[in-house]
Design a protein around this motif. Structure first.
Motif, PDB file in Angstrom:
ATOM      1  N   THR A 242       0.834  -1.196   0.000  1.00  0.00           N
ATOM      2  CA  THR A 242       0.000   0.000   0.000  1.00  0.00           C
ATOM      3  C   THR A 242       0.863   1.239   0.000  1.00  0.00           C
ATOM      4  OG1 THR A 242      -0.114   0.145   2.410  1.00  0.00           O
ATOM      5  CG2 THR A 242      -1.739  -1.254   1.336  1.00  0.00           C
ATOM      6  N   MET A 243       0.263   2.333  -0.408  1.00  0.00           N
ATOM      7  CA  MET A 243       0.971   3.607  -0.455  1.00  0.00           C
ATOM      8  C   MET A 243       1.411   4.046   0.937  1.00  0.00           C
ATOM      9  SD  MET A 243       1.381   5.086  -3.419  1.00  0.00           S
ATOM     10  CE  MET A 243       1.356   6.827  -3.065  1.00  0.00           C
ATOM     11  N   LEU A 244       0.675   3.595   1.941  1.00  0.00           N
ATOM     12  CA  LEU A 244       1.012   4.022   3.293  1.00  0.00           C
ATOM     13  C   LEU A 244       2.123   3.180   3.899  1.00  0.00           C
ATOM     14  CD1 LEU A 244      -2.598   4.705   4.679  1.00  0.00           C
ATOM     15  CD2 LEU A 244      -0.944   6.345   3.786  1.00  0.00           C
ATOM     16  N   GLY A 245       2.408   2.039   3.292  1.00  0.00           N
ATOM     17  CA  GLY A 245       3.477   1.210   3.807  1.00  0.00           C
ATOM     18  C   GLY A 245       4.831   1.858   3.596  1.00  0.00           C
ATOM     19  N   GLY A 246       5.800   1.483   4.416  1.00  0.00           N
ATOM     20  CA  GLY A 246       7.103   2.126   4.351  1.00  0.00           C
ATOM     21  C   GLY A 246       7.747   2.027   2.989  1.00  0.00           C
ATOM     22  N   TYR A 247       7.779   0.807   2.402  1.00  0.00           N
ATOM     23  CA  TYR A 247       8.429   0.621   1.109  1.00  0.00           C
ATOM     24  C   TYR A 247       7.696   1.404   0.019  1.00  0.00           C
ATOM     25  CZ  TYR A 247      10.629  -1.832  -2.764  1.00  0.00           C
ATOM     26  OH  TYR A 247      11.305  -2.146  -3.908  1.00  0.00           O
ATOM     27  N   GLY A 248       6.342   1.341   0.053  1.00  0.00           N
ATOM     28  CA  GLY A 248       5.566   2.071  -0.937  1.00  0.00           C
ATOM     29  C   GLY A 248       5.750   3.567  -0.822  1.00  0.00           C
ATOM     30  N   LEU A 249       5.802   4.072   0.399  1.00  0.00           N
ATOM     31  CA  LEU A 249       5.989   5.503   0.603  1.00  0.00           C
ATOM     32  C   LEU A 249       7.355   5.953   0.085  1.00  0.00           C
ATOM     33  CD1 LEU A 249       4.978   8.151   1.749  1.00  0.00           C
ATOM     34  CD2 LEU A 249       5.923   7.488   3.977  1.00  0.00           C
ATOM     35  N   ILE A 250       8.361   5.125   0.338  1.00  0.00           N
ATOM     36  CA  ILE A 250       9.701   5.463  -0.162  1.00  0.00           C
ATOM     37  C   ILE A 250       9.693   5.533  -1.682  1.00  0.00           C
ATOM     38  CG2 ILE A 250      12.068   4.600  -0.410  1.00  0.00           C
ATOM     39  CD1 ILE A 250      11.840   3.478   2.414  1.00  0.00           C
ATOM     40  N   LYS A 251       9.028   4.575  -2.313  1.00  0.00           N
ATOM     41  CA  LYS A 251       8.948   4.581  -3.774  1.00  0.00           C
ATOM     42  C   LYS A 251       8.243   5.837  -4.281  1.00  0.00           C
ATOM     43  CE  LYS A 251       9.411   0.115  -5.915  1.00  0.00           C
ATOM     44  NZ  LYS A 251       8.781  -0.843  -6.841  1.00  0.00           N
ATOM     45  N   PHE A 252       7.183   6.219  -3.581  1.00  0.00           N
ATOM     46  CA  PHE A 252       6.457   7.411  -3.988  1.00  0.00           C
ATOM     47  C   PHE A 252       7.346   8.646  -3.889  1.00  0.00           C
ATOM     48  CE2 PHE A 252       3.823  11.097  -2.929  1.00  0.00           C
ATOM     49  CZ  PHE A 252       2.979  11.127  -4.033  1.00  0.00           C
ATOM     50  N   ILE A 294       8.597   2.208 -11.210  1.00  0.00           N
ATOM     51  CA  ILE A 294       7.632   2.573 -10.166  1.00  0.00           C
ATOM     52  C   ILE A 294       6.220   2.631 -10.742  1.00  0.00           C
ATOM     53  CG2 ILE A 294       6.948   4.405  -8.573  1.00  0.00           C
ATOM     54  CD1 ILE A 294       9.914   5.095  -8.257  1.00  0.00           C
ATOM     55  N   ILE A 295       6.080   3.176 -11.932  1.00  0.00           N
ATOM     56  CA  ILE A 295       4.756   3.253 -12.558  1.00  0.00           C
ATOM     57  C   ILE A 295       4.224   1.858 -12.883  1.00  0.00           C
ATOM     58  CG2 ILE A 295       3.648   3.849 -14.753  1.00  0.00           C
ATOM     59  CD1 ILE A 295       4.852   6.557 -14.612  1.00  0.00           C
ATOM     60  N   ALA A 296       5.114   0.952 -13.305  1.00  0.00           N
ATOM     61  CA  ALA A 296       4.701  -0.405 -13.664  1.00  0.00           C
ATOM     62  C   ALA A 296       4.345  -1.253 -12.450  1.00  0.00           C
ATOM     63  CB  ALA A 296       5.799  -1.090 -14.464  1.00  0.00           C
ATOM     64  N   ASP A 297       4.658  -0.770 -11.250  1.00  0.00           N
ATOM     65  CA  ASP A 297       4.310  -1.478 -10.013  1.00  0.00           C
ATOM     66  C   ASP A 297       2.825  -1.232  -9.720  1.00  0.00           C
ATOM     67  OD1 ASP A 297       3.978  -2.516  -7.497  1.00  0.00           O
ATOM     68  OD2 ASP A 297       5.836  -1.690  -6.690  1.00  0.00           O
ATOM     69  N   HIS A 298       1.986  -2.222 -10.067  1.00  0.00           N
ATOM     70  CA  HIS A 298       0.544  -2.038  -9.957  1.00  0.00           C
ATOM     71  C   HIS A 298       0.100  -1.773  -8.525  1.00  0.00           C
ATOM     72  CE1 HIS A 298       0.519  -3.290 -14.044  1.00  0.00           C
ATOM     73  NE2 HIS A 298       0.772  -4.566 -13.791  1.00  0.00           N
ATOM     74  N   SER A 299       0.843  -2.261  -7.557  1.00  0.00           N
ATOM     75  CA  SER A 299       0.412  -2.122  -6.166  1.00  0.00           C
ATOM     76  C   SER A 299       0.452  -0.674  -5.694  1.00  0.00           C
ATOM     77  CB  SER A 299       1.299  -2.988  -5.261  1.00  0.00           C
ATOM     78  OG  SER A 299       2.634  -2.509  -5.277  1.00  0.00           O
ATOM     79  N   LEU A 300       1.268   0.153  -6.330  1.00  0.00           N
ATOM     80  CA  LEU A 300       1.379   1.551  -5.901  1.00  0.00           C
ATOM     81  C   LEU A 300       0.289   2.438  -6.485  1.00  0.00           C
ATOM     82  CD1 LEU A 300       5.235   2.081  -6.118  1.00  0.00           C
ATOM     83  CD2 LEU A 300       3.864   1.567  -4.109  1.00  0.00           C
ATOM     84  N   ASN A 301      -0.235   2.040  -7.647  1.00  0.00           N
ATOM     85  CA  ASN A 301      -1.318   2.785  -8.294  1.00  0.00           C
ATOM     86  C   ASN A 301      -0.930   4.193  -8.736  1.00  0.00           C
ATOM     87  OD1 ASN A 301      -3.323   0.801  -8.285  1.00  0.00           O
ATOM     88  ND2 ASN A 301      -3.872   1.269  -6.162  1.00  0.00           N
TER      89      ASN A 301
END
Length: 623
Positions: A242-252, A294-301
């Motif tokens: 999820t976007m709120l997860g640490g790894y997802g947030l870092i990617k964002f 990052i864009i191709a990572d569907h989980s980040l949306n």
């Protein structure tokens, strides 16, 4: 969700395969790429790094081509013949329509601009335009919009060459996977191949060199395609982060920072700076790869949020927008329509309208129902298109004479071309003579000797060669079309090796590109002067090319170096010819018959007066 465009005949640089899941956000990346390229072409002095969008196109092409090839191979549907047919359908309909329509339109509006277009068009269609431009010394950053309606299609040369080579690369990938049993190993091999080619540009770069070879070379640019291919071969569906997860947030956050960095590079990374070729372009290409990942990572949306209607519309038509740019911009410059207010907005509007028209024609040709334009209107458009395009094809076969390119990178008219060819042949014969003559017909100056004067120049000097030989009978003239300052050093070394390089040197270079304003240009000039030394008398003819941005910069720099070196004298052609435009041919740069006489006379008188003054000084010093 399935790609809603998959059932239509899409034109454009590698699109998503109908068989594959649509990847939200890729059209946004295409939009980002085409905006950069477009702004660079229209505002080259403001959006200095917009050309970097081409690297993003390369990454996207490599990614999607590898992604679809891998998917077809895994399902047993990859076929070499089908592969090439698909590439031809995606590239050539749009390319051929734009090329031949452009030639047809120019036949009616600017026929003198397509006098030498045949060999260039063939290089575009056959996929080697980037190498053709390298042989023409077609510096992308000094020519900008003055070269040809098809200058930007060097890009298609690399794309087409990569399409041709991809089956071999993909075969190596499949063999690696079969041997190793892991898809990742094959992707790593492609990535390593990309890294190897990526270091070629920094390794080949030398301070002061012409960067044309580096910028246009397939070997120095293919790494972006290979990086994208490695990503496409290694791609997997994103994990549920999820976007709120640490790894997802870092990617964002990484995505946001890289986007800001690339936007800054669009504005600041001048294509003439050494940093661009010493690693700058590579860094931005890696940034594009990370953005794509990052864009191709569907989980980040992230792609979903970017997948808005304007981006989808521009992204789907990015290829057409790209193809139409130079034909429109070059025509505006050639016809001097760029002197009108808000001409940039008119250019952009014309590009968009032509892209919509191209879209409509392609849709109609492919016999798909049009939902946004009436069929009757499309039929009329296609009829007009057929008339213009047939004219363009006919001109390619019969009407386009091969004329060399002038020093200003504009097409030389037939009469001037004949004179240049005649002078070139005459120089080959006359330069074998070693006659020496005392020359002076300027009143009130002592007799001086101009024995063995060596003249090195471009087509402006070449056009005046006959008159120069009459004014300076003992001179040796080495002049050729489109010569840059960088080419003078090789001439000087060759003549020195032949024992011809005497104590009086005439240089007439600086019309074909800048000799100042960037370190690489000034380094070329310094290297030439260092080789000639301080003992030789150097006469440098300044330049007159008012439509080209480097005229004043070059002349100011020449005045500066003359002030710093006692052995350099400026022959002020600019001041003389700017008062007599009637001495020039239509291109406004090359002298006509009267102009060549005046050019030679100015050269002779300037040399005699300068050498006579030095003779008087030496005489007084001895006394």
């Amino acid at each position: 969700m399935k790609n809603s465009y998959s059932k239509k005949m899409l034109y454009g640089i590698e699109q998503n395969s109908p068989a594959q899941q649509y990847i939200p956000g890729l059209d946004a990346l295409r939009t980002f790429a085409i905006i950069g390229v477009t702004l660079f072409h229209i505002f080259p002095d403001t959006v200095k790094g917009g050309y970097l969008g081409v690297s993003l196109f390369f990454v996207l092409t490599g990614y999607l081509l590898a992604y679809t090839s891998k998917s077809e191979w895994e399902t047993g549907s990859f076929n070499l013949i089908d592969y090439y047919i698909k590439r031809i359908k995606r590239i050539y309909p749009s390319l051929l329509i734009v090329v031949f329509t452009t030639v047809g339109i120019y036949h009616f509006l600017a026929p003198d601009a397509i006098l030498a277009i045949r060999s260039e068009v063939l290089s575009v269609i056959l996929g080697y335009n980037n190498w053709w431009q390298i042989t023409q010394n077609a510096d992308y950053f000094t020519r900008i919009t003055n070269a040809s309606p098809f200058t930007h299609l060097w890009f298609m040369g690399i794309e087409l060459q990569y399409y041709l080579a991809w089956p071999v690369i993909f075969l190596i990938y499949t063999r690696t996977v079969r041997l190793r049993g892991k898809s990742a190993d094959g992707a790593i091999f492609i990535a390593v191949l990309g890294i190897v080619t990526a270091v070629l540009m920094p390794m080949m770069y030398q301070s002061g060199q012409d960067i044309t070879r580096l910028y246009y070379g397939t070997d120095t640019r293919v790494y972006a395609l290979l990086f994208g291919a490695a990503m496409g071969l290694y791609s997997k569906d994103g994990k549920n982060i999820t976007m709120l997860g640490g790894y997802g947030l870092i990617k964002f956050l990484v995505f946001a920072l890289l986007l800001i960095m690339v936007i800054a590079a669009y504005w600041l990374m001048d294509g003439e700076n050494a940093f661009t070729y010493q690693g700058g372009m590579l860094i931005i290409t890696v940034a594009f790869c990370i953005l794509l990942d990052i864009i191709a990572d569907h989980s980040l949306n992230i792609g979903k949020y970017l997948d808005i209607s304007p981006f989808r519309w521009i992204g789907k038509r990015s290829y057409g927008i790209f193809l139409w740019q130079y034909p429109v911009i070059f025509l505006f410059n050639h016809k001097e329509w760029n002197q009108q207010p808000f001409y940039e907005l008119i250019e952009l509007t014309a590009i968009i309208l032509l892209t919509i028209w191209l879209d409509a024609v392609l849709m109609y040709i492919s016999r798909y129902k049009l939902s946004y334009i009436g069929n009757r209107l499309v039929i009329i458009q296609c009829a007009v298109f057929m008339v213009i395009t047939v004219s363009g094809i006919s001109l390619m076969g019969y009407g386009c004479k091969e004329i060399v390119v002038s020093a200003s990178n504009k097409k030389i008219d037939t009469q001037l071309q004949a004179k240049l060819a005649e002078n070139t042949a005459a120089l080959e014969e006359q330069n074998n003579l070693n006659n020496q003559t005392d020359i002076t017909d300027v009143p009130d100056v002592p007799q001086v000797k101009l024995d063995g004067a060596i003249c090195i120049g471009d087509s402006v000097m070449l056009g005046s060669a006959t008159e120069i030989r009459q004014a300076l009978p003992a001179s040796y003239i080495d002049a050729e079309v489109s010569r840059y300052v960088g080419g003078a050093l090789d001439v000087a070394k060759r003549l020195n090796g032949q024992g011809r390089l005497g104590n009086i040197i005439v240089i007439a270079l600086g019309t074909n590109g800048p000799i100042a304003g960037q370190e690489r240009y000034e380094a070329q000039t310094r290297e030439l002067l260092a080789y000639l030394g301080s003992e030789r008398q150097i006469f440098w003819v300044n330049v007159y090319c008012p439509d080209l941005k480097w005229q004043n910069v070059n002349n100011e720099y020449l005045a500066k170096i003359a002030a710093q070196h006692r052995n350099i004298t400026i022959v002020d052609w600019y001041s003389l010819i700017s008062k007599h435009p009637e001495w020039l041919v239509k291109d406004g740069i090359h002298p006509n018959d009267e102009g060549t006489v005046q050019y030679a006379k100015l050269l002779h008188d300037s040399m005699v007066q300068a050498l006579a003054a030095q003779t008087v000084i030496v005489h007084h010093e001895k006394e």
